[in-house]
Design an enzyme around this catalytic site. Structure first.
Site, PDB file in Angstrom:
ATOM      1  CG  ASP A  90      30.565 -41.084  30.362  1.00 12.95           C
ATOM      2  OD1 ASP A  90      30.851 -42.081  31.048  1.00 12.95           O
ATOM      3  OD2 ASP A  90      29.419 -40.908  29.883  1.00 12.95           O
ATOM      4  CG  HIS A 105      31.753 -46.891  20.625  1.00 13.45           C
ATOM      5  ND1 HIS A 105      30.431 -46.531  20.583  1.00 13.45           N
ATOM      6  CD2 HIS A 105      31.846 -47.997  19.859  1.00 13.45           C
ATOM      7  CE1 HIS A 105      29.750 -47.385  19.834  1.00 13.45           C
ATOM      8  NE2 HIS A 105      30.576 -48.291  19.386  1.00 13.45           N
ATOM      9  CB  ALA A 215      19.294 -45.368  33.676  1.00 13.93           C
TER      10      ALA A 215
HETATM   11  P1  OAD Z   1      21.533 -42.637  21.611  1.00 10.35           P
HETATM   12  O1  OAD Z   1      21.500 -41.151  21.772  1.00 10.35           O
HETATM   13  O2  OAD Z   1      21.392 -43.190  20.253  1.00 10.35           O
HETATM   14  O3  OAD Z   1      20.407 -43.307  22.513  1.00 10.35           O
HETATM   15  C1  OAD Z   1      20.260 -42.963  23.873  1.00 10.35           C
HETATM   16  C2  OAD Z   1      19.165 -43.846  24.454  1.00 10.35           C
HETATM   17  O4  OAD Z   1      19.076 -43.587  25.838  1.00 10.35           O
HETATM   18  C3  OAD Z   1      17.784 -43.589  23.845  1.00 10.35           C
HETATM   19  O5  OAD Z   1      17.199 -44.827  23.481  1.00 10.35           O
HETATM   20  C4  OAD Z   1      17.024 -42.912  24.987  1.00 10.35           C
HETATM   21  O6  OAD Z   1      15.625 -43.244  24.977  1.00 10.35           O
HETATM   22  C5  OAD Z   1      17.710 -43.498  26.201  1.00 10.35           C
HETATM   23  N1  OAD Z   1      17.658 -42.649  27.412  1.00 10.35           N
HETATM   24  C6  OAD Z   1      17.774 -41.295  27.490  1.00 10.35           C
HETATM   25  N2  OAD Z   1      17.741 -40.879  28.764  1.00 10.35           N
HETATM   26  C7  OAD Z   1      17.604 -41.993  29.532  1.00 10.35           C
HETATM   27  C8  OAD Z   1      17.495 -42.240  30.940  1.00 10.35           C
HETATM   28  N3  OAD Z   1      17.550 -41.237  31.820  1.00 10.35           N
HETATM   29  N4  OAD Z   1      17.347 -43.516  31.361  1.00 10.35           N
HETATM   30  C9  OAD Z   1      17.296 -44.546  30.468  1.00 10.35           C
HETATM   31  N5  OAD Z   1      17.396 -44.382  29.143  1.00 10.35           N
HETATM   32  C10 OAD Z   1      17.544 -43.121  28.667  1.00 10.35           C
HETATM   33  O7  OAD Z   1      22.906 -43.136  22.299  1.00 10.35           O
HETATM   34  P2  OAD Z   1      23.660 -44.525  22.144  1.00 10.35           P
HETATM   35  O8  OAD Z   1      22.713 -45.643  21.953  1.00 10.35           O
HETATM   36  O9  OAD Z   1      24.637 -44.610  23.258  1.00 10.35           O
HETATM   37  O10 OAD Z   1      29.021 -43.756  18.751  1.00 10.35           O
HETATM   38  O11 OAD Z   1      24.450 -44.282  20.794  1.00 10.35           O
HETATM   39  C11 OAD Z   1      25.300 -45.295  20.316  1.00 10.35           C
HETATM   40  C12 OAD Z   1      26.495 -44.696  19.621  1.00 10.35           C
HETATM   41  O12 OAD Z   1      26.045 -43.752  18.652  1.00 10.35           O
HETATM   42  C13 OAD Z   1      27.410 -43.872  20.495  1.00 10.35           C
HETATM   43  O13 OAD Z   1      28.356 -44.653  21.209  1.00 10.35           O
HETATM   44  C14 OAD Z   1      28.093 -42.967  19.525  1.00 10.35           C
HETATM   45  C15 OAD Z   1      26.878 -42.565  18.725  1.00 10.35           C
HETATM   46  O14 OAD Z   1      27.097 -42.137  17.449  1.00 10.35           O
HETATM   47  C16 OAD Z   1      30.073 -43.189  18.150  1.00 10.35           C
HETATM   48  O15 OAD Z   1      30.318 -42.003  18.239  1.00 10.35           O
HETATM   49  C17 OAD Z   1      30.897 -44.153  17.352  1.00 10.35           C
END
Ligand code: OAD
Length: 227
Positions: A90, A105, A215
């Site tokens: 985004d 990404h 966050a």
């Molecule tokens: P995830 O969905 O794996 O993790 C999201 C994280 O955000 C989790 O650890 C939640 O606990 C945390 N979370 C959720 N709501 C929150 C809030 N309001 N405040 C703080 N933390 C919160 O997403 P990513 O780690 O971004 O890649 O995933 C990494 C990559 O996996 C993405 O870029 C995408 C995906 O597959 C590709 O598509 C290549």
């Protein structure tokens, strides 16, 4: 002292803007198979399905607004040296005003041609038959890094980590490499490491400090402390 801060953000920072994360119970990967919509092989098998997935996400992202976490990080640039490395596709960081930003990404707002490698602003709805505006080939795709592909900016990220005083990871589960490995590298370099999440991530033992909570609250509080 001006800190040199590398900030890795993930889907959690945009969750309170209404954009779904990937790995929670209601997340995108509970509804779609990674192999189908986030790999080059999935795109080769069924490009229409992949375009539809990113068209849906592009439409959602367009109507979402930055939240206080995005705005706080943008404000931090006024007093500290900040590089935001986002895994998010985004544009909420740039819309909040962040200038020093790397989309490792890719981005939903960009399209690319697999024939000539040209990149341009993606239309809201991409079609499989769209010609490349540069070479005319009908080999266009979203400029998104899929599993098995090389993320963008790794050399710049490495250089920034070498020079950093603080590494912070916000709203990322720490499961997708190479991003998940940045904390270990930061630690090896003696950089102070800080995690913001609703719960400890997979990499949590490597962080010096963990701030639990949404966050939109924890990030502005931290920024107020160090600004
Ligand atoms: P995830 O969905 O794996 O993790 C999201 C994280 O955000 C989790 O650890 C939640 O606990 C945390 N979370 C959720 N709501 C929150 C809030 N309001 N405040 C703080 N933390 C919160 O997403 P990513 O780690 O971004 O890649 O995933 C990494 C990559 O996996 C993405 O870029 C995408 C995906 O597959 C590709 O598509 C290549």
């Amino acid at each position: 002292m001006r800190e040199r801060i590398v900030i890795l953000t993930g889907a959690g920072i945009s969750a309170e803007s209404g954009l779904g994360t990937f790995r929670d119970a209601e997340g995108l990967w509970a509804k779609h198979r990674i192999e189908d919509v986030a790999t080059p092989e999935g795109f080769a098998r069924d490009p229409a399905r992949v375009q539809a997935f990113y068209n849906m996400r592009r439409a959602e992202a367009r109507t979402a607004a930055p939240n206080p976490a995005h705005f706080a990080l943008a404000a931090l640039e006024a007093t500290q040296d900040v590089l935001i490395v986002t895994q998010n596709v985004d544009t909420l960081h740039e819309r909040a005003g962040s200038q020093n930003l790397l989309h490792m990404h890719g981005s939903l707002t960009q399209a690319m041609c697999t024939s000539c490698q040209a990149r341009w602003e993606a239309p809201l709805v991409m079609e499989v038959s769209d010609p490349c505006p540069h070479c005319g080939a009908r080999h266009t795709r979203p400029d998104i890094v899929w599993f098995g592909e090389m993320p963008y900016g790794l050399e710049q990220i490495d250089a920034a980590l070498q020079n950093a005083t603080i590494f912070a990871a916000i709203g990322t589960s720490g499961t997708v490499y190479p991003a998940a490995g940045f904390v270990a590298e930061a630690r090896r370099l003696g950089v102070r490491t800080l995690e913001f999440n609703l719960e400890p991530s997979a990499g949590q033992p490597l962080f010096d400090e963990l701030r639990i909570g949404p966050a939109s609250e924890t990030v502005p509080n931290w920024v107020a402390e160090i600004a």
